[in-house]
Design a protein around this motif. Sequence first.
Motif, PDB file in Angstrom:
ATOM      1  N   ALA A  59      -7.038  -1.052  -6.016  1.00  0.00           N
ATOM      2  CA  ALA A  59      -7.416  -0.167  -5.050  1.00  0.00           C
ATOM      3  C   ALA A  59      -8.505  -0.760  -3.987  1.00  0.00           C
ATOM      4  O   ALA A  59      -9.766  -1.337  -4.659  1.00  0.00           O
ATOM      5  CB  ALA A  59      -8.016   1.305  -5.367  1.00  0.00           C
ATOM      6  N   ARG A  60      -8.396  -0.926  -2.888  1.00  0.00           N
ATOM      7  CA  ARG A  60      -9.297  -1.743  -1.957  1.00  0.00           C
ATOM      8  C   ARG A  60     -10.020  -0.877  -1.103  1.00  0.00           C
ATOM      9  O   ARG A  60      -9.715   0.020  -0.502  1.00  0.00           O
ATOM     10  CB  ARG A  60      -8.406  -2.947  -1.249  1.00  0.00           C
ATOM     11  CG  ARG A  60      -7.805  -3.814  -2.003  1.00  0.00           C
ATOM     12  CD  ARG A  60      -6.731  -4.579  -1.040  1.00  0.00           C
ATOM     13  NE  ARG A  60      -6.288  -6.191  -1.868  1.00  0.00           N
ATOM     14  CZ  ARG A  60      -5.262  -5.884  -2.807  1.00  0.00           C
ATOM     15  NH1 ARG A  60      -4.798  -4.937  -2.895  1.00  0.00           N
ATOM     16  NH2 ARG A  60      -4.935  -7.131  -3.329  1.00  0.00           N
ATOM     17  N   PRO A  62       0.901  -1.105   0.193  1.00  0.00           N
ATOM     18  CA  PRO A  62      -0.073  -0.089   0.171  1.00  0.00           C
ATOM     19  C   PRO A  62       0.838   1.288   0.028  1.00  0.00           C
ATOM     20  O   PRO A  62       2.031   1.337   0.693  1.00  0.00           O
ATOM     21  CB  PRO A  62      -0.886  -0.191   1.293  1.00  0.00           C
ATOM     22  CG  PRO A  62       0.026  -0.995   2.185  1.00  0.00           C
ATOM     23  CD  PRO A  62       0.781  -1.958   1.316  1.00  0.00           C
ATOM     24  N   VAL A 105      -1.110   1.636  -8.128  1.00  0.00           N
ATOM     25  CA  VAL A 105      -1.867   2.516  -7.678  1.00  0.00           C
ATOM     26  C   VAL A 105      -1.177   3.520  -7.123  1.00  0.00           C
ATOM     27  O   VAL A 105      -0.424   3.149  -6.224  1.00  0.00           O
ATOM     28  CB  VAL A 105      -3.136   2.103  -7.088  1.00  0.00           C
ATOM     29  CG1 VAL A 105      -3.951   3.351  -6.740  1.00  0.00           C
ATOM     30  CG2 VAL A 105      -4.173   0.942  -7.809  1.00  0.00           C
ATOM     31  N   ARG A 163     -12.696  -4.145  -4.514  1.00  0.00           N
ATOM     32  CA  ARG A 163     -11.583  -3.794  -5.020  1.00  0.00           C
ATOM     33  C   ARG A 163     -11.807  -3.503  -6.619  1.00  0.00           C
ATOM     34  O   ARG A 163     -12.546  -4.110  -7.398  1.00  0.00           O
ATOM     35  CB  ARG A 163     -10.322  -4.672  -4.772  1.00  0.00           C
ATOM     36  CG  ARG A 163     -10.422  -5.900  -5.728  1.00  0.00           C
ATOM     37  CD  ARG A 163      -9.193  -6.965  -5.575  1.00  0.00           C
ATOM     38  NE  ARG A 163      -9.198  -7.437  -4.517  1.00  0.00           N
ATOM     39  CZ  ARG A 163      -8.152  -8.404  -4.039  1.00  0.00           C
ATOM     40  NH1 ARG A 163      -7.261  -8.674  -5.253  1.00  0.00           N
ATOM     41  NH2 ARG A 163      -8.049  -9.126  -2.877  1.00  0.00           N
ATOM     42  N   VAL A 220     -10.238   3.626   1.601  1.00  0.00           N
ATOM     43  CA  VAL A 220      -9.821   3.052   0.331  1.00  0.00           C
ATOM     44  C   VAL A 220      -8.095   3.121   0.454  1.00  0.00           C
ATOM     45  O   VAL A 220      -7.889   4.146   0.792  1.00  0.00           O
ATOM     46  CB  VAL A 220     -10.363   3.889  -0.995  1.00  0.00           C
ATOM     47  CG1 VAL A 220      -9.933   5.293  -1.013  1.00  0.00           C
ATOM     48  CG2 VAL A 220     -10.101   3.062  -2.220  1.00  0.00           C
ATOM     49  N   GLY A 248      -4.912   2.090  -2.067  1.00  0.00           N
ATOM     50  CA  GLY A 248      -4.173   1.742  -3.174  1.00  0.00           C
ATOM     51  C   GLY A 248      -2.851   1.220  -3.187  1.00  0.00           C
ATOM     52  O   GLY A 248      -2.043   1.466  -2.250  1.00  0.00           O
ATOM     53  N   SER A 301      -3.485   5.072 -11.543  1.00  0.00           N
ATOM     54  CA  SER A 301      -2.492   4.145 -11.658  1.00  0.00           C
ATOM     55  C   SER A 301      -1.476   4.397 -12.585  1.00  0.00           C
ATOM     56  O   SER A 301      -1.564   5.162 -13.720  1.00  0.00           O
ATOM     57  CB  SER A 301      -3.020   2.768 -11.776  1.00  0.00           C
ATOM     58  OG  SER A 301      -3.867   2.639 -12.848  1.00  0.00           O
ATOM     59  N   VAL A 327      -5.430   7.762  -4.552  1.00  0.00           N
ATOM     60  CA  VAL A 327      -7.022   7.365  -4.308  1.00  0.00           C
ATOM     61  C   VAL A 327      -7.807   8.578  -3.906  1.00  0.00           C
ATOM     62  O   VAL A 327      -7.074   9.685  -3.242  1.00  0.00           O
ATOM     63  CB  VAL A 327      -7.026   6.032  -3.499  1.00  0.00           C
ATOM     64  CG1 VAL A 327      -6.643   4.715  -4.392  1.00  0.00           C
ATOM     65  CG2 VAL A 327      -6.225   6.151  -2.131  1.00  0.00           C
ATOM     66  N   CYS A 371      -1.008   4.611  -0.837  1.00  0.00           N
ATOM     67  CA  CYS A 371      -2.062   5.850  -0.819  1.00  0.00           C
ATOM     68  C   CYS A 371      -3.151   5.564  -0.128  1.00  0.00           C
ATOM     69  O   CYS A 371      -3.619   4.238  -0.069  1.00  0.00           O
ATOM     70  CB  CYS A 371      -2.069   6.415  -2.030  1.00  0.00           C
ATOM     71  SG  CYS A 371      -2.571   5.185  -3.486  1.00  0.00           S
ATOM     72  N   SER A 388      -9.409   6.239  -8.635  1.00  0.00           N
ATOM     73  CA  SER A 388      -7.718   5.637  -8.247  1.00  0.00           C
ATOM     74  C   SER A 388      -7.422   6.276  -9.676  1.00  0.00           C
ATOM     75  O   SER A 388      -7.962   6.225 -10.756  1.00  0.00           O
ATOM     76  CB  SER A 388      -7.821   4.206  -8.067  1.00  0.00           C
ATOM     77  OG  SER A 388      -8.218   3.417  -9.335  1.00  0.00           O
TER      78      SER A 388
END
Length: 358
Positions: free
Chosen positions: A258-259, A237, A288, A271, A250, A252, A304, A291, A239, A302
């Motif tokens: 992006a979860r 991760p 990503v 996601r 959320v 990224g 990327s 976000v 962001c 998001s």
Amino acid sequence: MSDPGTVALRAVQDGSVQAVAFSPDNKRLASGGSDTKLRVRSIGIGPPPLEVPTDGSVSGIAFSPDGTRIAVTDFEQVFLRDSATGAALWQGPLDPGNSVNSVRFGPDGRLIVATDTLVAVLDQASGEIKQRITVGPPLIADVDLSRDGTRIAVAVDERHGGNHRHAGSARVYDVATGKEISRLARMEAAVFAVAFSPDGLQVLCCAEDDTTRMFEATTGKQVWPTPEDIDDQVTAPSCLAYDPKGKWTVVGGSDGFARVLDADLGIEKGRAPKLNPGSPEDQSFGAVTHVAFSPNGKHAASASIDNVVRLFNLEGKELYTVSTDEVLALRFSSNGRWLGVGTMNGPLVIDNGEANQG
């Protein structure tokens, strides 16, 4: 009525755009970057573009709550300008030798400005520094201000300079006194990003040890993951953002997703992008890098490194994808109608559609 994903404004310019901000009435976009100019453009019909030279590359932009002022940071200086005319109300250096990286208005009108090693609270009327929070030799990677303006969360990366340890911290400071309130316990990795919950009681952070953590702002106690939680999935991760309503977050990652996570438990709800059934198992997406959450808490966006901006719902279902140049900034308008994007070759505004306002 335009379809979601329609580009409402696109401007090509000589240089990258590292900062974007919407006016409070959602009718103007301010942008700035490496071409050393602040530009304020109308979205649709409105006044002609405003163009103001700056002394260096623009790194941060913020409109005052009433929209009459605009704060700008560039290299070593902070400017406050009239948002209609561009006239400078005051300007000055903040922390000589350190770049000024971000600026925002607190609810009381004061400015919160961050350099690589300093967070400063400035009086809006005069530009006078009212409070200094010095982090020291480590690098400030990110800063967030609680909604009530009383606390500042700081992500610290201690790997820079002569110190190559995998070290860092997530800290919370009191704005009035400048004193440290807490820091996340057991953190032994560089922290990349921080975000307050809307009530200011919790802080979300992500770090280079492949963790996303929630902790209490006043004690530093980790809320999740709990010690018994085992997560061997590498998401890297980098962001994150908090839902303005406080229910979702959320995050990224460099794995390309992006979860959306439950803010109370850290459990994944969805996601984006979605893996296509029947496609090869080695489907991959670009890392990503940015976000953001919409103001209504129903959608997230998001960006990327595969140069795609996505808007998706909490389950990860995409409402649109828009191809862009490399993205350096991403921000929703306050009404949720617009998504502002700063790229390597200029700014653009994406229309999220009237149905997604509010």
